[in-house]
Structure formats: structure tokens, C-alpha cells
Enzyme design. Structure first.
Site, PDB file in Angstrom:
ATOM      1  N   GLU A  30      -6.901   4.483   7.946  1.00 49.47           N
ATOM      2  CA  GLU A  30      -6.734   5.920   7.678  1.00 49.47           C
ATOM      3  C   GLU A  30      -8.003   6.493   7.052  1.00 49.47           C
ATOM      4  O   GLU A  30      -8.378   7.633   7.318  1.00 49.47           O
ATOM      5  CB  GLU A  30      -5.504   6.146   6.778  1.00 49.47           C
ATOM      6  CG  GLU A  30      -4.214   5.952   7.568  1.00 49.47           C
ATOM      7  CD  GLU A  30      -3.030   5.471   6.749  1.00 49.47           C
ATOM      8  OE1 GLU A  30      -3.048   5.569   5.515  1.00 49.47           O
ATOM      9  OE2 GLU A  30      -2.072   4.972   7.386  1.00 49.47           O
ATOM     10  N   SER A  68       3.477  -2.355  10.404  1.00 55.77           N
ATOM     11  CA  SER A  68       4.928  -2.377  10.602  1.00 55.77           C
ATOM     12  C   SER A  68       5.567  -3.709  10.198  1.00 55.77           C
ATOM     13  O   SER A  68       6.485  -4.198  10.859  1.00 55.77           O
ATOM     14  CB  SER A  68       5.266  -2.009  12.054  1.00 55.77           C
ATOM     15  OG  SER A  68       4.832  -0.679  12.328  1.00 55.77           O
ATOM     16  N   GLY A  80       2.411   2.063  10.780  1.00 57.43           N
ATOM     17  CA  GLY A  80       3.348   3.184  10.633  1.00 57.43           C
ATOM     18  C   GLY A  80       4.054   3.566  11.927  1.00 57.43           C
ATOM     19  O   GLY A  80       4.673   4.615  12.009  1.00 57.43           O
ATOM     20  N   GLY A 132       4.864   1.322   4.841  1.00 55.33           N
ATOM     21  CA  GLY A 132       6.188   1.952   4.758  1.00 55.33           C
ATOM     22  C   GLY A 132       7.264   1.089   4.105  1.00 55.33           C
ATOM     23  O   GLY A 132       8.006   1.565   3.237  1.00 55.33           O
ATOM     24  N   HIS A 147      -9.497   0.936   4.903  1.00 56.57           N
ATOM     25  CA  HIS A 147      -8.222   1.142   5.608  1.00 56.57           C
ATOM     26  C   HIS A 147      -8.466   2.056   6.806  1.00 56.57           C
ATOM     27  O   HIS A 147      -9.295   2.973   6.736  1.00 56.57           O
ATOM     28  CB  HIS A 147      -7.203   1.761   4.647  1.00 56.57           C
ATOM     29  CG  HIS A 147      -5.818   1.776   5.213  1.00 56.57           C
ATOM     30  ND1 HIS A 147      -5.392   2.750   6.095  1.00 56.57           N
ATOM     31  CD2 HIS A 147      -4.779   0.917   5.059  1.00 56.57           C
ATOM     32  CE1 HIS A 147      -4.147   2.487   6.444  1.00 56.57           C
ATOM     33  NE2 HIS A 147      -3.748   1.380   5.828  1.00 56.57           N
ATOM     34  N   ASN A 203       0.873  -1.188   0.000  1.00 52.24           N
ATOM     35  CA  ASN A 203       0.000   0.000   0.000  1.00 52.24           C
ATOM     36  C   ASN A 203       0.903   1.228   0.000  1.00 52.24           C
ATOM     37  O   ASN A 203       1.510   1.553   1.019  1.00 52.24           O
ATOM     38  CB  ASN A 203      -0.893  -0.028   1.251  1.00 52.24           C
ATOM     39  CG  ASN A 203      -1.723   1.237   1.381  1.00 52.24           C
ATOM     40  OD1 ASN A 203      -1.801   2.041   0.447  1.00 52.24           O
ATOM     41  ND2 ASN A 203      -2.345   1.416   2.542  1.00 52.24           N
ATOM     42  N   TRP A 204       0.965   1.888  -1.152  1.00 52.00           N
ATOM     43  CA  TRP A 204       1.889   3.032  -1.273  1.00 52.00           C
ATOM     44  C   TRP A 204       1.284   4.341  -0.783  1.00 52.00           C
ATOM     45  O   TRP A 204       1.944   5.384  -0.832  1.00 52.00           O
ATOM     46  CB  TRP A 204       2.366   3.174  -2.728  1.00 52.00           C
ATOM     47  CG  TRP A 204       3.305   2.086  -3.145  1.00 52.00           C
ATOM     48  CD1 TRP A 204       3.957   1.219  -2.328  1.00 52.00           C
ATOM     49  CD2 TRP A 204       3.714   1.754  -4.483  1.00 52.00           C
ATOM     50  NE1 TRP A 204       4.737   0.356  -3.063  1.00 52.00           N
ATOM     51  CE2 TRP A 204       4.602   0.664  -4.393  1.00 52.00           C
ATOM     52  CE3 TRP A 204       3.403   2.261  -5.746  1.00 52.00           C
ATOM     53  CZ2 TRP A 204       5.200   0.084  -5.511  1.00 52.00           C
ATOM     54  CZ3 TRP A 204       3.989   1.686  -6.865  1.00 52.00           C
ATOM     55  CH2 TRP A 204       4.879   0.615  -6.742  1.00 52.00           C
ATOM     56  N   LYS A 205       0.025   4.295  -0.373  1.00 51.92           N
ATOM     57  CA  LYS A 205      -0.627   5.503   0.173  1.00 51.92           C
ATOM     58  C   LYS A 205      -0.370   6.710  -0.750  1.00 51.92           C
ATOM     59  O   LYS A 205      -0.357   6.559  -1.963  1.00 51.92           O
ATOM     60  CB  LYS A 205      -0.137   5.750   1.600  1.00 51.92           C
ATOM     61  CG  LYS A 205      -0.267   4.507   2.473  1.00 51.92           C
ATOM     62  CD  LYS A 205      -0.009   4.768   3.922  1.00 51.92           C
ATOM     63  CE  LYS A 205      -0.092   3.466   4.680  1.00 51.92           C
ATOM     64  NZ  LYS A 205      -0.054   3.627   6.111  1.00 51.92           N
ATOM     65  N   GLU A 212      -5.381  -5.217  10.537  1.00 49.21           N
ATOM     66  CA  GLU A 212      -4.386  -4.168  10.729  1.00 49.21           C
ATOM     67  C   GLU A 212      -4.670  -3.423  12.035  1.00 49.21           C
ATOM     68  O   GLU A 212      -5.473  -2.478  12.048  1.00 49.21           O
ATOM     69  CB  GLU A 212      -4.447  -3.168   9.579  1.00 49.21           C
ATOM     70  CG  GLU A 212      -4.109  -3.756   8.231  1.00 49.21           C
ATOM     71  CD  GLU A 212      -3.517  -2.703   7.305  1.00 49.21           C
ATOM     72  OE1 GLU A 212      -2.397  -2.914   6.835  1.00 49.21           O
ATOM     73  OE2 GLU A 212      -4.161  -1.666   7.090  1.00 49.21           O
TER      74      GLU A 212
HETATM   75  C1  PEP Z   1      -0.803   0.105   6.149  1.00 44.09           C
HETATM   76  O1  PEP Z   1      -0.978   1.307   6.162  1.00 44.09           O
HETATM   77  O2  PEP Z   1      -1.624  -0.631   5.596  1.00 44.09           O
HETATM   78  C2  PEP Z   1       0.366  -0.413   6.854  1.00 44.09           C
HETATM   79  C3  PEP Z   1       0.339  -1.653   7.219  1.00 44.09           C
HETATM   80  O3  PEP Z   1       1.402   0.476   7.080  1.00 44.09           O
HETATM   81  P1  PEP Z   1       2.829   0.138   7.731  1.00 44.09           P
HETATM   82  O4  PEP Z   1       3.322  -1.133   7.116  1.00 44.09           O
HETATM   83  O5  PEP Z   1       3.687   1.321   7.404  1.00 44.09           O
HETATM   84  O6  PEP Z   1       2.600  -0.028   9.205  1.00 44.09           O
END
Ligand code: PEP
Length: 255
Positions: free
Chosen positions: A96, A212, A172, A234, A94, A9-11, A166
Site C-alpha cells: 500500500e 488474506s 485484502g 483484516g 508494504h 498489521n492494523w493499518k 505479500e
Molecule cells: C496486509 O495488508 O499486510 C495483509 C496481509 O492484509 P490482509 O491479511 O487483509 O490480506
């Protein structure tokens, strides 16, 4: 053994050129991945990345969609537009989007239905906040999010989804859930799915962990029986790091 599903997921990162270059490298490095590899660039890069990935085994996902087919919805993108750009998957719900953009369970349910109508695989995200975990609300929160998202979706369609657990506190933050914490929730999700789809189909639904994930913790997380893959934020932005996650996942779940 089930093959892993690894999704990036490149956001809101990467230009069109950067996204296309990454996709080109991924396609060259993984002509026949052991499992499913998915990348979710920003909307602006979807069509260019879709062109690069044509004929490859790498899947293309969007990070969101709108549930209506067309109309006066300024700033929104319909499922058919994503298919047109080359997508076969879409991330829905998601944390976010839930927290910052105030997406409700009802919206998420409409988005899941719209994705399925268009033939897109929904990657449905669920997960609790730190406060909810500390109040021992992880299971009820995850169950509510799942039930809202899957309301009136047939069991035949539910088995087409991938579900990402998640925990919000792990996204993050550099603080991943331990393999035991993640497995416990994945097993719980699998149990809910068994009640809806039956044991056989529930066993086949990819349940992937996000929060993470890095090359160094992928193997341990994916060693758990109900963790079928990873949704990576990330650590998916850097090619070497994402490639190492794919390789470590294949080592753990490959034949
Ligand atoms: C995400 O936003 O879906 C995610 C898992 O981010 P990260 O790997 O940076 O925690």
C-alpha cells in the site's frame, strides 16, 4: 523446528483505547507465546500499546518510518521516536505504501538502513501485482524489490530482518495464495538470501506470508517448509480471529 512469527498489521484502524484493550487481552492470552507475536497499531496508539506491552513477550511494530533522524519532514516519524514509543520492529515497503504513496526502492532501502541503525527489526514486504504474476514476472519483481531494499546492507544486518512475501492480489481480497504458490516464492527468496548471507543465516531469516491469512488457512500455509509465519491484515483486527491464527501457527510449527 523454527518457531512461527505472526504479525498483525492494523493499518488505519482502531482508536488508542481499542488498540490498548486488544494488547491487554493478547498479553493475558499469550504470556509465553510459542514463537514471535507482533502487533502494528497506528502511530497514534504506539505509545499507549507500548506501555501495555512492557514486560510482556508481545512485540510492538510501527507500520512505517522516515529514514532521517530528525528535521523538517512534516508528518514523518523517525526510527528513534518509534523506539521511544516502545517499538522493536517496523513494517517497511508494504504494497500500500509502494502503490498509494509511491515509495521507491531507494526510499525503502534508506528505511531499512535507518531501522537497523536504531535497533529496530525491519519487516520488509515484497510481492508482485496480479498483472505481474500473469506475465510470469513474479520472480524478477520479487528479486528486484529485495535487491533494491537490501542494497549496501551488510550480510550481518540482513540476517536481522524478517521478510514478508505479500502478493498484492492476495491482500485484502479474500483470495490467498495457495500454499504451493506461496512456498515457491518463499523458497526463491531463501535462495537469494543464501547467495548474500550464506546457507546457515539464510535458513534462520523468518520468511512470512501475507495476503488474506485467516484461522482456516494458517495451518496449511505454515505447513510449508519455507513459510515461517504470517503477516495478517483484516483477520488481525478481531481478537478471536488473531488469537486463533496464533494458536494454529503454534500447532503447525510448535514443538
Ligand atoms: C496486509 O495488508 O499486510 C495483509 C496481509 O492484509 P490482509 O491479511 O487483509 O490480506
Amino acid at each position: 523446528m523454527k518457531k512461527p512469527v505472526i504479525a498483525a498489521n492494523w493499518k488505519m484502524h482502531k482508536t488508542i483505547a481499542e488498540s490498548a484493550d486488544f494488547a491487554r487481552s493478547l498479553k493475558a492470552a499469550f504470556p509465553k507465546p510459542q514463537g514471535t507475536v507482533i502487533i502494528a497499531p497506528a502511530f497514534t496508539a504506539l505509545a499507549a500499546v507500548g506501555d501495555v506491552l512492557k514486560g510482556s513477550a508481545i512485540h510492538l511494530a510501527a507500520q512505517n518510518l522516515h529514514w532521517e533522524e530528525k528535521g523538517a519532514f512534516t508528518g514523518e516519524i523517525a526510527a528513534a521516536m518509534l523506539v521511544d514509543a516502545g517499538c522493536d520492529c517496523v513494517i517497511i515497503g508494504h504494497s500500500e505504501r509502494r502503490a498509494i504513496f509511491k515509495e521507491t526502492g531507494d526510499w525503502i532501502n534508506r528505511k531499512v538502513a535507518a531501522a537497523l541503525r536504531a535497533g529496530l527489526t525491519p519487516i520488509l514486504c515484497v510481492g508482485e501485482t496480479l498483472e505481474e504474476r500473469e506475465k510470469n514476472l513474479t520472480f524478477p519483481v520479487v528479486e528486484r524489490q529485495l535487491k533494491e531494499a537490501l542494497n549496501n546492507i551488510s550480510s550481518g544486518d540482513i540476517k536481522l530482518l524478517s521478510i514478508a512475501y505479500e502478493p498484492v492480489w492476495a491482500i485484502g481480497t479474500g483470495r490467498n495464495a495457495t500454499a504451493i504458490q506461496a512456498e515457491e516464492v518463499h523458497r526463491f527468496i531463501r535462495t537469494i538470501l543464501k547467495d548474500t548471507c550464506g546457507e546457515h543465516d539464510a535458513a534462520d531469516i523468518p520468511l512470512i506470508y501475507g495476503g488474506s491469512v485467516k484461522p482456516g488457512n494458517t495451518g496449511k500455509l505454515l505447513a510449508e517448509p519455507d513459510i515461517d509465519g504470517a503477516l495478517v491484515g483484516g483477520a488481525s483486527l478481531d481478537f478471536d480471529s488473531f488469537a486463533a491464527i496464533i494458536q494454529n501457527a503454534s500447532k503447525e510449527k510448535g514443538n
